[in-house]
Scaffold this motif. Structure first.
Motif, mmCIF file in Angstrom:
data_model
loop_
_atom_site.group_PDB
_atom_site.id
_atom_site.type_symbol
_atom_site.label_atom_id
_atom_site.label_comp_id
_atom_site.label_asym_id
_atom_site.label_seq_id
_atom_site.Cartn_x
_atom_site.Cartn_y
_atom_site.Cartn_z
ATOM 1 N N GLU A 200 0.931 -1.371 0.140
ATOM 2 C CA GLU A 200 -0.003 0.003 0.072
ATOM 3 C C GLU A 200 0.958 1.237 -0.135
ATOM 4 O OE1 GLU A 200 -2.947 -0.080 3.145
ATOM 5 O OE2 GLU A 200 -3.773 -1.862 2.251
ATOM 6 N N ILE A 201 0.354 2.317 -0.558
ATOM 7 C CA ILE A 201 1.014 3.496 -0.718
ATOM 8 C C ILE A 201 -0.225 4.628 -0.247
ATOM 9 C CG2 ILE A 201 0.694 3.225 -2.955
ATOM 10 C CD1 ILE A 201 2.647 5.525 -3.641
ATOM 11 N N PRO A 202 0.299 5.284 0.770
ATOM 12 C CA PRO A 202 -0.906 6.258 1.024
ATOM 13 C C PRO A 202 -0.815 7.545 0.218
ATOM 14 C CG PRO A 202 0.788 6.628 2.593
ATOM 15 C CD PRO A 202 1.229 5.374 1.398
ATOM 16 N N PRO A 417 -5.491 5.298 1.309
ATOM 17 C CA PRO A 417 -4.452 4.316 0.767
ATOM 18 C C PRO A 417 -4.753 3.430 -0.466
ATOM 19 C CG PRO A 417 -5.777 3.354 2.682
ATOM 20 C CD PRO A 417 -6.357 4.762 2.403
ATOM 21 N N CYS A 418 -3.777 3.299 -1.166
ATOM 22 C CA CYS A 418 -4.142 2.559 -2.451
ATOM 23 C C CYS A 418 -3.233 1.511 -2.348
ATOM 24 C CB CYS A 418 -3.538 3.429 -3.584
ATOM 25 S SG CYS A 418 -4.733 4.824 -3.939
ATOM 26 N N ARG A 419 -3.810 0.063 -3.045
ATOM 27 C CA ARG A 419 -3.093 -0.947 -3.344
ATOM 28 C C ARG A 419 -2.233 -0.838 -4.567
ATOM 29 N NH1 ARG A 419 -4.308 -7.327 -2.204
ATOM 30 N NH2 ARG A 419 -2.572 -8.174 -3.271
ATOM 31 N N PRO B 353 -8.766 -0.186 0.767
ATOM 32 C CA PRO B 353 -7.919 0.567 -0.334
ATOM 33 C C PRO B 353 -8.418 0.678 -1.754
ATOM 34 C CG PRO B 353 -6.690 -1.224 0.600
ATOM 35 C CD PRO B 353 -7.716 -1.245 1.399
ATOM 36 N N GLN B 354 -8.163 1.270 -2.433
ATOM 37 C CA GLN B 354 -8.544 1.034 -4.128
ATOM 38 C C GLN B 354 -7.137 0.558 -4.680
ATOM 39 O OE1 GLN B 354 -9.788 4.919 -5.649
ATOM 40 N NE2 GLN B 354 -8.700 5.931 -4.037
ATOM 41 N N LEU B 355 -7.341 0.383 -5.974
ATOM 42 C CA LEU B 355 -6.104 0.026 -6.744
ATOM 43 C C LEU B 355 -5.410 1.174 -7.359
ATOM 44 C CD1 LEU B 355 -7.627 -3.055 -8.515
ATOM 45 C CD2 LEU B 355 -6.372 -3.043 -6.457
ATOM 46 N N LEU B 356 -4.184 1.057 -7.487
ATOM 47 C CA LEU B 356 -3.383 1.942 -8.075
ATOM 48 C C LEU B 356 -2.541 1.159 -9.135
ATOM 49 C CD1 LEU B 356 -2.281 4.703 -8.452
ATOM 50 C CD2 LEU B 356 -0.662 4.683 -6.751
ATOM 51 N N ARG B 371 5.820 11.871 -4.259
ATOM 52 C CA ARG B 371 5.110 11.920 -2.867
ATOM 53 C C ARG B 371 5.978 12.331 -1.805
ATOM 54 N NH1 ARG B 371 3.516 8.332 0.907
ATOM 55 N NH2 ARG B 371 4.913 6.874 0.374
#
Lengths: 482, 430
Positions: A200-202, A417-419, B353-356, B371
């Motif tokens: 995960e990345i915030p 957060p994103c996965r 979490p959503q996907l990136l 970031r």
């Protein structure tokens, strides 16, 4: 026999008797030591007596079994309240049994410690997780009180409770209900302790800010320091950031490799590859078992939360009655706190900024207005229509601007957060954010911040130049690269 | 030397910033350790064990090494090593002798390739050679049947070894010994034991229990996050608001409804407001009005901005009065009021979490670098404001070592502590 019990159950024909039995059946598991009751099971319904129940298990279970079979016809109202409370406490960390809740309604002292602990875990989850030893009772009580007060808990009786945590179960029950009513408390707690299965990345820093790390015990510099110490600290900070950025680049490279090497292994097609946690699960069987256990217990809590949602109305009706049993409060404020410097400093900064801005705006607007009036003085009525249109347009723009910060501007920024998922370019239709978009947003934000920083530095330079200009006979040579 | 209270505040701020950075570094180190370990060779005890499910599912899926080699396997492997070493030696000797043996080998080769019989001239290492041929190649994925070359091959070759037929899923076509002489026996021996993500990562499969739990988890989270309005949900919402109102009424005194947390949040919003207003002002001031209309609009905008700024200031004063007058209590400890919250934290939070999606490592690195840079700039701006507030007044009052102080303050505030200016005394030359 308290009246509200009958209100809840009288409709169903069986009356209070069944509710008494139901409570008894649920609570047999959590027998607390109590003195001998003055009566046996059947007669006294209002006071549940674990000792008596333990003494006559056969009678209890037989009647319960009979009740249970017939309970199905009776409908949900009878067991609904203990069930709802049981679901609630399954969702909460360190949730006490429904019996504790029932006792808290009558302000029984034995229910207080469990509720203090529950509130402590709810209000400061991090210190509960990270602490090596559980905090002492007084410390817990203090933290709960201050946290509730800062969130605006209206009842003052809480502040008056003794610090040894021996009393006040009803007040604590009200506090818990207040927290539950105000916002999505359960969801927030679950999200904080969520098991992270992906990399995960915030995207925004609000989570990092909302969860500060454990306070580092630090010896404050008491005496005056030289400005060189500050320069040294700044240099150290710069170096740490550089180190951080390089480590992060390395981590990204490793992640990229792991994601490519495990392409096609995931059962979920939209993900496509394994994450670090999942690969680790395969490498280290024991760690994998732990992860699985945590995942399963989280599933239990999630199901309990959904169950609670379906049944919480019963709980709120009951809480109304709890509130009814409280005596009305006196109107004396007892809390006389001090305002620590740091909070006041924050306010000072903002006030100063706004005032500076106001000065600048006035300095810019007034001459223009004067010039404009001078020019436009004699213009005709067709001008006023145009003027009105302009005024409206500008009004709309400014209103939009105001909305941007009042609503927090959440819509504009990707949030949360994103996965991370590595997928080949071209997957334009699927769900999820694209890295390219996020990079654009971040670049614009970076440009913004750089502009702000430059402007601040310019301001400083002007101010220093002004101060230094007071002293003649000196030549100031600015550093190169400007 | 700076005055004591000023020093304390500044040192505290800088140390806070350092701690935040150190915390990030710690988390990053942890992740790095895990990732590096995953990319190295996995220890034998850690190689993924094939599932206790029926063999057809796992054939070709599970990596070939079993979880724990049995003693018999170990013994065989020892013999294998010996045989391989011998093979290498012999082959070296053979290739030196040249043509003569080649002719011989061709004949024996033709016999060998068709042979299912291990009717090799039995040697002491006969048994071992069977095992050699069977276990080659180590991976069990790529097999090439290379026509036998040289005398040793016909000994080593034993197609369809009887003793090893039982190991069904690893039915590999036996090839001759080390095909190329480049494969040292030791590596070939270790290979059945070692597992690297690079080579065999695509063979991994998640255990069924995990898959079930994970899909259930995501389903439950989706259910929890969905905000459906149904009768029960609405009724509960009304019950909650009623309860809150009753709580407010039964507590002593009316209260302003403001809590310390709410005040802090509003102050944060006002800080965002200030920066947005300033940005708009600079846009307007830098734009060159082309005609009367635009000029008028600029004027109106500036006056509008001025009005809003006054409103904000007014609100700030109200908040201050609320905090002081109604004794709202200490600001919550431990929350760093520094950086700005552009997302207005808490508005419509996303629980899971959503996907990136990213397409290359470079893209990911750019993303992360940006970031971090944004976070660093946020922190720098906050520190700049704090330092300005504390240090500029000091420069205003001239004390001892004023020049040194001035120079230091200039470098801290205007150059981010990276560069220094030079001060020369301008002595009249006479």
């Amino acid at each position: 026999m308290p009246a509200h019990w009958t209100k809840e159950t009288a409709l169903k024909g069986r009356g209070h008797r069944s509710l008494g039995r139901r409570w008894r059946r649920v609570s047999t598991r959590s027998v607390t030591g109590r003195g001998p009751s003055r009566d046996s099971t059947g007669a006294v319904i209002g006071r549940w007596d674990p000792a008596a129940a333990a003494r006559n298990p056969r009678k209890v279970s037989a009647s319960c079994m009979g009740r249970r079979r017939r309970r199905v016809d009776r409908g949900a109202a009878v067991g609904a309240l203990p069930e709802a409370i049981a679901a609630l406490s399954r969702t909460l960390p360190a949730g006490p049994s429904p019996e504790i809740f029932r006792r808290a309604k009558f302000d029984r002292p034995e229910a207080a410690p469990a509720l203090w602990q529950l509130l402590f875990r709810v209000l400061s989850p991090l210190s509960a997780n990270g602490a090596s030893a559980p905090a002492a009772q007084e410390a817990q009580v203090r933290v709960v009180k201050s946290e509730l007060h800062s969130q605006g808990y209206p009842r003052r009786a809480l502040a008056q409770l003794p610090e040894d945590g021996s009393q006040g179960s009803r007040e604590l029950l009200l506090a818990l209900a207040w927290l539950l009513a105000r916002g999505p408390l359960l969801e927030r707690l679950l999200a904080q302790t969520r098991v992270r299965l992906g990399d995960e990345i915030p995207l925004c820093e609000c989570e990092a800010l909302a969860r500060p790390g454990p306070p580092v015990p630090r010896v404050e510099a008491d005496g005056p320091v030289d400005i060189r110490h500050l320069q040294w600290l700044m240099g150290k900070l710069r170096f740490q950031w550089r180190k951080l950025i390089t480590s992060q680049q390395e981590q990204c490279a490793l992640l990229g490799k792991i994601h490519s090497y495990t392409r096609g292994c995931h059962s979920d097609r939209s993900l496509g590859h394994l994450s670090v946690a999942e690969t680790e699960l395969l490498r280290d069987a024991e760690g994998g078992q732990q992860l699985l256990r945590r995942l399963e217990s989280e599933n239990v809590r999630l199901e309990a939360a959904l169950h609670w949602r379906r049944q919480e109305l019963v709980f709120w009706r009951w809480m109304d009655t709890v509130l009814g049993t409280c005596p009305p409060e006196a109107s004396q404020p007892t809390f006389v706190p001090r305002i620590p410097e740091r909070g006041a400093g924050e306010w000072e900064l903002v006030a100063r900024e706004l005032q500076a801005l106001q000065e600048e705006l006035r300095g810019a607007a007034e001459p223009r207005r004067a010039a404009w009036e001078a020019r436009v003085g004699g213009w005709g009525p067709e001008w006023s229509a145009v003027q009105r249109a302009s005024r409206e347009a500008v009004g709309l723009e400014l209103a939009a601007l105001q909305r941007a910060w009042e609503r927090g501007g959440a819509a504009a920024q990707p949030h949360g957060p994103c996965r991370l998922v590595k997928s080949d370019a071209g997957a334009s239709g699927g769900p999820g954010l694209r890295a390219a978009q996020v990079i654009e947003v971040l670049r614009s934000r970076e440009a913004c911040l750089e502009a702000v920083l430059c402007q601040l530095q310019r301001q400083c330079r002007q101010e220093l130049a002004r101060l230094a200009g007071a002293l003649p006979g000196l030549i100031w040579i600015l550093p190169p690269g400007r | 030397m700076l005055p004591a209270d000023c020093s304390r505040r500044l040192v505290a701020e800088l140390r806070d910033a350092l701690d935040a950075c150190a915390e990030r570094q710690r988390q990053l180190e942890r992740s790095l350790r895990v990732s590096r370990r995953l990319l190295r060779t996995w220890e034998p005890a850690e190689t993924p064990a094939p599932q206790p499910t029926p063999a057809p599912e796992t054939s070709g899926e599970a990596p070939s090494p079993e979880s724990t080699p049995s003693p018999q396997d170990l013994k065989e492997l020892e013999l294998l090593t010996q045989a391989l070493e011998k093979a290498v030696r012999v082959r070296k000797g053979i290739s030196k002798t040249g043509e003569r043996h080649k002719a011989l080998s061709l004949k024996s080769g033709s016999a060998a390739t068709s042979a299912t019989t291990a009717s090799a001239p039995s040697r002491a290492s006969g048994q071992a050679s069977c095992q050699v041929s069977e276990t080659k190649p180590p991976r069990g994925i790529q097999q090439t049947v290379v026509p036998a070359r040289g005398l040793p091959e016909c000994r080593l070759l034993s197609v369809g070894d009887r003793t090893r037929m039982g190991r069904g899923s690893r039915a590999t076509k036996p090839g001759p010994g080390p095909r190329d002489q480049q494969i040292p026996p030791s590596a070939a021996l270790q290979a059945p034991e070692a597992f690297t993500l690079k080579e065999k990562g695509i063979l991994l499969r998640l255990p069924m229990a995990y898959r079930k739990a994970a899909s259930r988890n995501s389903r439950l989270w989706a259910q929890l996050s969905s905000t459906q309005t149904s009768d029960s949900v609405d009724a509960a919402a009304t019950a909650k608001t009623q309860f809150l109102q009753k709580m407010q009424m039964t507590s002593g005194g009316p209260g302003s409804g403001l809590s310390a947390a709410a005040v802090e949040a509003e102050v944060g919003l006002l800080r965002t407001a200030c920066s947005l207003l300033r940005r708009r002002m600079e846009e307007v001031l830098s734009a060159d009005p082309a005609d009367c209309m635009q000029e008028y609009r600029c004027l109106l905008t500036l006056e509008g901005l001025q009005a809003i700024t006054e409103q904000c200031l007014h609100r700030l004063q109200e908040l201050r009065a609320a905090v002081v007058g109604q004794q709202l209590g200490p600001w919550p400890v431990g929350r760093c009021p520094g950086a700005s919250l552009p997302c207005g934290g808490g508005t419509d939070p996303i629980w899971s979490p959503q996907l990136l999606l990213y397409s290359s490592t470079q893209e990911l690195q750019t993303l992360e670098a940006l970031r971090l840079r944004v976070a660093m700039l946020d922190q720098q701006i906050h520190l700049e404001k704090v330092l300005m507030a504390e240090l500029l007044p000091l420069v205003g009052t001239q004390g001892p070592h004023w020049l040194a102080l001035c120079r230091a303050v200039h470098s801290l505030l205007c150059e981010g502590g990276e560069r220094f200016l030079t001060v020369l005394r301008d002595e009249p030359a006479d």
